[in-house]
Design a protein around this motif. Structure first.
Motif, PDB file in Angstrom:
ATOM      1  N   LYS A 121       0.876  -1.171   0.000  1.00 32.65           N
ATOM      2  CA  LYS A 121       0.000   0.000   0.000  1.00 32.65           C
ATOM      3  C   LYS A 121       0.913   1.221   0.000  1.00 32.65           C
ATOM      4  O   LYS A 121       1.501   1.567   1.033  1.00 32.65           O
ATOM      5  CB  LYS A 121      -0.897   0.002   1.233  1.00 32.65           C
ATOM      6  N   PRO A 122       1.080   1.876  -1.170  1.00 32.94           N
ATOM      7  CA  PRO A 122       1.955   3.052  -1.236  1.00 32.94           C
ATOM      8  C   PRO A 122       1.502   4.142  -0.264  1.00 32.94           C
ATOM      9  O   PRO A 122       0.311   4.447  -0.169  1.00 32.94           O
ATOM     10  CB  PRO A 122       1.819   3.516  -2.689  1.00 32.94           C
ATOM     11  N   LEU A 123       2.470   4.717   0.448  1.00 29.15           N
ATOM     12  CA  LEU A 123       2.191   5.816   1.376  1.00 29.15           C
ATOM     13  C   LEU A 123       2.749   7.135   0.846  1.00 29.15           C
ATOM     14  O   LEU A 123       2.047   8.145   0.871  1.00 29.15           O
ATOM     15  CB  LEU A 123       2.786   5.500   2.754  1.00 29.15           C
ATOM     16  N   THR A 124       4.019   7.119   0.402  1.00 34.42           N
ATOM     17  CA  THR A 124       4.634   8.310  -0.178  1.00 34.42           C
ATOM     18  C   THR A 124       5.526   7.897  -1.337  1.00 34.42           C
ATOM     19  O   THR A 124       5.988   6.757  -1.397  1.00 34.42           O
ATOM     20  CB  THR A 124       5.491   9.095   0.846  1.00 34.42           C
ATOM     21  N   PHE A 125       5.762   8.842  -2.238  1.00 33.87           N
ATOM     22  CA  PHE A 125       6.630   8.576  -3.384  1.00 33.87           C
ATOM     23  C   PHE A 125       7.401   9.840  -3.707  1.00 33.87           C
ATOM     24  O   PHE A 125       6.826  10.923  -3.801  1.00 33.87           O
ATOM     25  CB  PHE A 125       5.799   8.146  -4.598  1.00 33.87           C
ATOM     26  N   GLU A 126       8.729   9.679  -3.835  1.00 34.33           N
ATOM     27  CA  GLU A 126       9.602  10.781  -4.211  1.00 34.33           C
ATOM     28  C   GLU A 126      10.432  10.336  -5.404  1.00 34.33           C
ATOM     29  O   GLU A 126      10.915   9.209  -5.435  1.00 34.33           O
ATOM     30  CB  GLU A 126      10.544  11.141  -3.060  1.00 34.33           C
ATOM     31  N   GLU A 127      10.606  11.255  -6.357  1.00 37.79           N
ATOM     32  CA  GLU A 127      11.382  10.931  -7.551  1.00 37.79           C
ATOM     33  C   GLU A 127      12.385  12.048  -7.803  1.00 37.79           C
ATOM     34  O   GLU A 127      12.025  13.219  -7.836  1.00 37.79           O
ATOM     35  CB  GLU A 127      10.427  10.792  -8.742  1.00 37.79           C
ATOM     36  N   THR A 128      13.664  11.666  -7.934  1.00 42.86           N
ATOM     37  CA  THR A 128      14.727  12.610  -8.237  1.00 42.86           C
ATOM     38  C   THR A 128      15.540  12.033  -9.377  1.00 42.86           C
ATOM     39  O   THR A 128      16.349  11.130  -9.165  1.00 42.86           O
ATOM     40  CB  THR A 128      15.636  12.842  -7.007  1.00 42.86           C
ATOM     41  N   GLY A 129      15.287  12.508 -10.573  1.00 39.57           N
ATOM     42  CA  GLY A 129      15.988  11.975 -11.742  1.00 39.57           C
ATOM     43  C   GLY A 129      15.679  10.511 -11.920  1.00 39.57           C
ATOM     44  O   GLY A 129      14.528  10.110 -11.970  1.00 39.57           O
ATOM     45  N   ALA A 130      16.719   9.686 -11.979  1.00 41.49           N
ATOM     46  CA  ALA A 130      16.554   8.247 -12.179  1.00 41.49           C
ATOM     47  C   ALA A 130      16.326   7.496 -10.868  1.00 41.49           C
ATOM     48  O   ALA A 130      16.097   6.295 -10.878  1.00 41.49           O
ATOM     49  CB  ALA A 130      17.769   7.674 -12.896  1.00 41.49           C
ATOM     50  N   LYS A 131      16.386   8.216  -9.734  1.00 41.89           N
ATOM     51  CA  LYS A 131      16.199   7.579  -8.436  1.00 41.89           C
ATOM     52  C   LYS A 131      14.804   7.876  -7.897  1.00 41.89           C
ATOM     53  O   LYS A 131      14.308   8.991  -8.029  1.00 41.89           O
ATOM     54  CB  LYS A 131      17.249   8.048  -7.445  1.00 41.89           C
ATOM     55  N   SER A 132      14.217   6.852  -7.293  1.00 35.34           N
ATOM     56  CA  SER A 132      12.888   6.997  -6.707  1.00 35.34           C
ATOM     57  C   SER A 132      12.852   6.307  -5.361  1.00 35.34           C
ATOM     58  O   SER A 132      13.544   5.307  -5.141  1.00 35.34           O
ATOM     59  CB  SER A 132      11.826   6.359  -7.615  1.00 35.34           C
ATOM     60  N   LEU A 133      12.016   6.839  -4.471  1.00 33.79           N
ATOM     61  CA  LEU A 133      11.824   6.241  -3.154  1.00 33.79           C
ATOM     62  C   LEU A 133      10.330   6.078  -2.917  1.00 33.79           C
ATOM     63  O   LEU A 133       9.583   7.060  -2.895  1.00 33.79           O
ATOM     64  CB  LEU A 133      12.437   7.116  -2.058  1.00 33.79           C
ATOM     65  N   LEU A 134       9.922   4.832  -2.764  1.00 28.70           N
ATOM     66  CA  LEU A 134       8.539   4.513  -2.435  1.00 28.70           C
ATOM     67  C   LEU A 134       8.511   4.032  -0.992  1.00 28.70           C
ATOM     68  O   LEU A 134       9.237   3.096  -0.635  1.00 28.70           O
ATOM     69  CB  LEU A 134       8.001   3.410  -3.360  1.00 28.70           C
ATOM     70  N   THR A 135       7.719   4.690  -0.171  1.00 30.63           N
ATOM     71  CA  THR A 135       7.469   4.208   1.176  1.00 30.63           C
ATOM     72  C   THR A 135       6.100   3.560   1.145  1.00 30.63           C
ATOM     73  O   THR A 135       5.133   4.161   0.665  1.00 30.63           O
ATOM     74  CB  THR A 135       7.506   5.361   2.194  1.00 30.63           C
TER      75      THR A 135
END
Length: 107
Positions: free
Chosen positions: A61-75
């Motif tokens: 269940k995705p809570l947050t998503f951050e994207e910086t260029g080719a890098k992404s962080l899904l919490t």
């Protein structure tokens, strides 16, 4: 939440327990780091996710998503048949040419 298309596909594949669709999100030489182990290439990643699905029946269940260029962080909240469920985990993605080249899962 606006997820990158490949990551949205990965979440859907995980929640449908579809290891073929899950692996399709990765490049041929992709690397996954999870629980102190490294899985490299589609064959190893397919074995890892199929085993995980069979043992834990996890859903994301995705809570947050951050994207910086080719890098992404899904919490995401991860629930399933494992001690401590549900747990909040972080999925650190590196994308290349629209596919996941690296995934590191942390607590």
């Amino acid at each position: 939440m606006n997820l990158h298309k490949t990551i949205a596909n990965l979440v859907a594949a995980q929640n449908n327990h579809d290891s073929q669709a899950y692996v399709a999100c990765f490049s041929d030489a992709a690397i996954v780091h999870d629980e102190g182990k490294t899985h490299q290439g589609k064959a190893e990643i397919r074995q890892w996710i199929a085993r995980s699905d069979h043992e834990y029946h996890t859903e994301l269940k995705p809570l947050t998503f951050e994207e910086t260029g080719a890098k992404s962080l899904l919490t995401a909240e991860v629930s399933g048949e494992f001690p401590g469920s549900p747990a909040v985990l972080r999925f650190h993605f590196q994308l290349e040419e629209g596919l996941i080249s690296s995934l590191r899962i942390t607590g």
